[in-house]
Design a protein around this motif. Structure first.
Motif, PDB file in Angstrom:
ATOM      1  N   GLU A 109       1.386  26.040  47.484  1.00 62.34           N
ATOM      2  CA  GLU A 109       2.661  25.883  46.771  1.00 62.34           C
ATOM      3  C   GLU A 109       3.826  25.318  47.658  1.00 62.34           C
ATOM      4  O   GLU A 109       4.742  24.368  47.286  1.00 62.34           O
ATOM      5  CB  GLU A 109       3.024  27.180  46.192  1.00 62.34           C
ATOM      6  CG  GLU A 109       3.920  27.373  44.985  1.00 62.34           C
ATOM      7  CD  GLU A 109       4.076  28.605  44.497  1.00 62.34           C
ATOM      8  OE1 GLU A 109       4.422  28.743  43.235  1.00 62.34           O
ATOM      9  OE2 GLU A 109       4.010  29.576  45.162  1.00 62.34           O
ATOM     10  N   GLU A 110       4.031  25.666  48.757  1.00 63.73           N
ATOM     11  CA  GLU A 110       5.082  25.411  49.516  1.00 63.73           C
ATOM     12  C   GLU A 110       5.146  23.882  50.086  1.00 63.73           C
ATOM     13  O   GLU A 110       6.063  23.175  50.137  1.00 63.73           O
ATOM     14  CB  GLU A 110       5.154  26.431  50.833  1.00 63.73           C
ATOM     15  CG  GLU A 110       5.620  27.784  50.725  1.00 63.73           C
ATOM     16  CD  GLU A 110       5.630  28.476  51.922  1.00 63.73           C
ATOM     17  OE1 GLU A 110       5.037  28.071  52.873  1.00 63.73           O
ATOM     18  OE2 GLU A 110       6.011  29.637  51.965  1.00 63.73           O
ATOM     19  N   CYS A 149      -1.862  22.825  54.627  1.00 68.56           N
ATOM     20  CA  CYS A 149      -3.013  23.024  53.832  1.00 68.56           C
ATOM     21  C   CYS A 149      -4.474  22.951  54.456  1.00 68.56           C
ATOM     22  O   CYS A 149      -5.258  23.781  54.202  1.00 68.56           O
ATOM     23  CB  CYS A 149      -2.782  22.306  52.556  1.00 68.56           C
ATOM     24  SG  CYS A 149      -1.396  22.440  51.639  1.00 68.56           S
ATOM     25  N   ASP A 204       3.771  21.676  48.244  1.00 67.72           N
ATOM     26  CA  ASP A 204       3.966  20.977  46.898  1.00 67.72           C
ATOM     27  C   ASP A 204       2.775  20.278  46.747  1.00 67.72           C
ATOM     28  O   ASP A 204       2.602  19.016  46.279  1.00 67.72           O
ATOM     29  CB  ASP A 204       5.073  19.944  46.774  1.00 67.72           C
ATOM     30  CG  ASP A 204       5.517  19.332  45.563  1.00 67.72           C
ATOM     31  OD1 ASP A 204       5.051  19.999  44.513  1.00 67.72           O
ATOM     32  OD2 ASP A 204       5.972  18.127  45.391  1.00 67.72           O
ATOM     33  N   HIS A 252      -2.926  30.179  48.640  1.00 75.01           N
ATOM     34  CA  HIS A 252      -1.812  29.795  47.529  1.00 75.01           C
ATOM     35  C   HIS A 252      -0.605  29.333  47.832  1.00 75.01           C
ATOM     36  O   HIS A 252       0.013  28.372  47.398  1.00 75.01           O
ATOM     37  CB  HIS A 252      -2.172  30.374  46.196  1.00 75.01           C
ATOM     38  CG  HIS A 252      -1.805  30.011  45.083  1.00 75.01           C
ATOM     39  ND1 HIS A 252      -0.339  30.104  44.527  1.00 75.01           N
ATOM     40  CD2 HIS A 252      -2.229  29.600  44.099  1.00 75.01           C
ATOM     41  CE1 HIS A 252      -0.051  29.753  43.549  1.00 75.01           C
ATOM     42  NE2 HIS A 252      -1.453  29.094  43.167  1.00 75.01           N
ATOM     43  N   LYS A 253      -0.037  30.222  48.584  1.00 76.01           N
ATOM     44  CA  LYS A 253       1.339  30.045  49.083  1.00 76.01           C
ATOM     45  C   LYS A 253       1.648  28.824  49.606  1.00 76.01           C
ATOM     46  O   LYS A 253       2.695  28.254  49.487  1.00 76.01           O
ATOM     47  CB  LYS A 253       1.944  31.336  49.272  1.00 76.01           C
ATOM     48  CG  LYS A 253       3.552  31.389  49.668  1.00 76.01           C
ATOM     49  CD  LYS A 253       3.945  32.614  50.193  1.00 76.01           C
ATOM     50  CE  LYS A 253       5.499  32.730  50.471  1.00 76.01           C
ATOM     51  NZ  LYS A 253       5.994  33.700  51.209  1.00 76.01           N
ATOM     52  N   VAL A 254       1.070  28.656  50.742  1.00 75.14           N
ATOM     53  CA  VAL A 254       0.919  27.396  51.438  1.00 75.14           C
ATOM     54  C   VAL A 254       0.924  26.266  50.584  1.00 75.14           C
ATOM     55  O   VAL A 254       1.367  25.348  50.831  1.00 75.14           O
ATOM     56  CB  VAL A 254      -0.131  27.431  52.721  1.00 75.14           C
ATOM     57  CG1 VAL A 254      -0.117  26.247  53.245  1.00 75.14           C
ATOM     58  CG2 VAL A 254      -0.023  28.691  53.544  1.00 75.14           C
ATOM     59  N   GLU A 312      -5.660  39.075  49.722  1.00 74.38           N
ATOM     60  CA  GLU A 312      -4.448  38.811  50.341  1.00 74.38           C
ATOM     61  C   GLU A 312      -4.442  37.356  50.746  1.00 74.38           C
ATOM     62  O   GLU A 312      -3.611  36.545  50.932  1.00 74.38           O
ATOM     63  CB  GLU A 312      -4.004  39.866  51.387  1.00 74.38           C
ATOM     64  CG  GLU A 312      -3.672  41.429  50.774  1.00 74.38           C
ATOM     65  CD  GLU A 312      -2.414  41.241  50.007  1.00 74.38           C
ATOM     66  OE1 GLU A 312      -1.422  40.522  50.262  1.00 74.38           O
ATOM     67  OE2 GLU A 312      -2.102  42.147  49.059  1.00 74.38           O
ATOM     68  N   LEU A 318      -4.068  34.521  48.272  1.00 77.88           N
ATOM     69  CA  LEU A 318      -2.662  34.473  47.915  1.00 77.88           C
ATOM     70  C   LEU A 318      -1.784  33.733  48.963  1.00 77.88           C
ATOM     71  O   LEU A 318      -1.080  32.966  48.638  1.00 77.88           O
ATOM     72  CB  LEU A 318      -2.271  35.924  47.428  1.00 77.88           C
ATOM     73  CG  LEU A 318      -2.809  36.577  46.322  1.00 77.88           C
ATOM     74  CD1 LEU A 318      -2.132  38.146  46.346  1.00 77.88           C
ATOM     75  CD2 LEU A 318      -2.503  35.875  45.030  1.00 77.88           C
ATOM     76  N   ALA A 319      -1.960  33.994  50.091  1.00 78.65           N
ATOM     77  CA  ALA A 319      -1.294  33.357  51.313  1.00 78.65           C
ATOM     78  C   ALA A 319      -1.745  32.000  51.299  1.00 78.65           C
ATOM     79  O   ALA A 319      -0.824  31.191  51.572  1.00 78.65           O
ATOM     80  CB  ALA A 319      -1.693  34.067  52.471  1.00 78.65           C
ATOM     81  N   GLU A 346      -6.539  29.013  42.155  1.00 80.66           N
ATOM     82  CA  GLU A 346      -6.440  29.870  40.821  1.00 80.66           C
ATOM     83  C   GLU A 346      -7.642  29.850  40.159  1.00 80.66           C
ATOM     84  O   GLU A 346      -7.980  30.891  39.546  1.00 80.66           O
ATOM     85  CB  GLU A 346      -5.138  29.570  39.980  1.00 80.66           C
ATOM     86  CG  GLU A 346      -3.722  29.745  40.608  1.00 80.66           C
ATOM     87  CD  GLU A 346      -2.694  28.931  40.051  1.00 80.66           C
ATOM     88  OE1 GLU A 346      -2.822  28.563  38.951  1.00 80.66           O
ATOM     89  OE2 GLU A 346      -1.483  28.911  40.521  1.00 80.66           O
ATOM     90  N   THR A 370      -3.296  24.292  44.404  1.00 79.21           N
ATOM     91  CA  THR A 370      -3.011  25.778  43.726  1.00 79.21           C
ATOM     92  C   THR A 370      -3.856  25.849  42.642  1.00 79.21           C
ATOM     93  O   THR A 370      -4.269  26.933  42.452  1.00 79.21           O
ATOM     94  CB  THR A 370      -1.535  25.603  43.572  1.00 79.21           C
ATOM     95  OG1 THR A 370      -1.211  24.486  42.443  1.00 79.21           O
ATOM     96  CG2 THR A 370      -0.669  25.522  44.704  1.00 79.21           C
TER      97      THR A 370
END
Length: 283
Positions: free
Chosen positions: A221-222, A111, A224, A217-219, A211, A214-215, A233, A229
């Motif tokens: 999320e992965e 992160c 935890d 945010h995905k990191v 984009e 969003l990437a 958002e 996140t």
């Protein structure tokens, strides 16, 4: 943290109840605890007497002395960490190194690295917008509406980078700035016109930024990391989607008006609309 210690002392004659002692240190749960000895208790209350004015009669009865505290057994008396808070569990040990952040908790290196990459993207986009501001502000271009728009857009992207730097420090990470890419833009040599080309480039940059967010945010999320996140958002994603829609409309409008006088008239109306929106926002 401050904890209230209470002492129950059995005596053969009536003794007024002892005062409460507010102490910042915790080393024992009770006399019956396997990690506590009476000598430790007496030593602790001797120090308490010196610093808090406790009367001596509390330790002169010869009766078992009972100490109650919210904390459980201590692993290391030299630090607050390592205690067991019943029934909450064991506290984390606080790092002793001066190089480690004491604020860092559940913040993955992935992160931290992804956020530094996003900071670099925000600065690069800001750099490109600043170059376009300089172009449209020239006397032989003279499109003041677009010049003001790109100047404000550059400041906004730089502000986003600074917000992310503050968040990086908030979580205990380290900001690592990277090199900026020099904008190589030839706005005046495009068949569709400089204004349209600039807006198409802006749309591509805003879509790229979305984009990348969003990437990021995905990191998070992965890894935890619900706090990160939620931050992405609530602070960036909604505004970024709106920016993509807004610039898409500008591209469509410029494709309709064409070059020359159409672009000049569009720039005048564009500047007036942005000025009115800024005044309404300030009111």
């Amino acid at each position: 943290a401050r904890y209230t210690w209470r002492r129950d002392v059995s005596t053969s004659h009536a003794v007024p109840p002892p005062p409460q002692i507010i102490m910042p240190a915790f080393t024992m749960l009770s006399v019956s605890s396997p990690c506590v000895s009476r000598s430790n208790i007496k030593a602790h209350f001797a120090s308490a007497k010196t610093s808090h004015g406790v009367t001596q009669r509390a330790t002169q009865s010869g009766k078992p002395l009972s100490v109650r505290c919210a904390a459980g057994q201590v692993k290391d008396e030299a630090a607050i960490t390592g205690m067991v808070f019943e029934p909450l569990g064991t506290l984390e040990r606080i790092p002793s190194s001066h190089d480690e952040s004491l604020a860092r908790q559940h913040y993955a290196p992935a992160c931290e690295a992804a956020l530094n990459d996003q900071i670099n993207i925000e600065y690069n986009v800001s750099y490109i917008y600043h170059a376009m501001f300089a172009y449209f502000n020239r006397d032989n271009v003279a499109l003041p509406g677009l010049a003001k728009y790109f100047k404000e857009a550059s400041a906004e992207e730089r502000e986003h980078a600074e917000m992310m730097m503050e968040y990086q420090n908030l979580r205990g990470g380290t900001v690592a700035l990277q090199s900026l890419i020099m904008p190589d833009i030839e706005l005046g040599n495009n068949p569709q016109g400089d204004a349209l080309y600039a807006m198409e480039l802006t749309l591509a940059l805003e879509r790229l930024n979305n984009e990348k967010l969003l990437a990021l945010h995905k990191v998070a999320e992965e890894m935890d990391d619900p706090q990160m996140t939620d931050y992405i958002e609530g602070t960036f994603l909604e505004d970024q989607v709106k920016a993509v829609r807004e610039v898409s409309e500008y591209v469509r409008q410029l494709r309709r008006v064409g070059k020359g006088h159409g672009t000049y008239h569009w720039d005048l109306e564009f500047g007036k609309a942005n000025a009115a929106a800024a005044a309404a926002a300030a009111a």
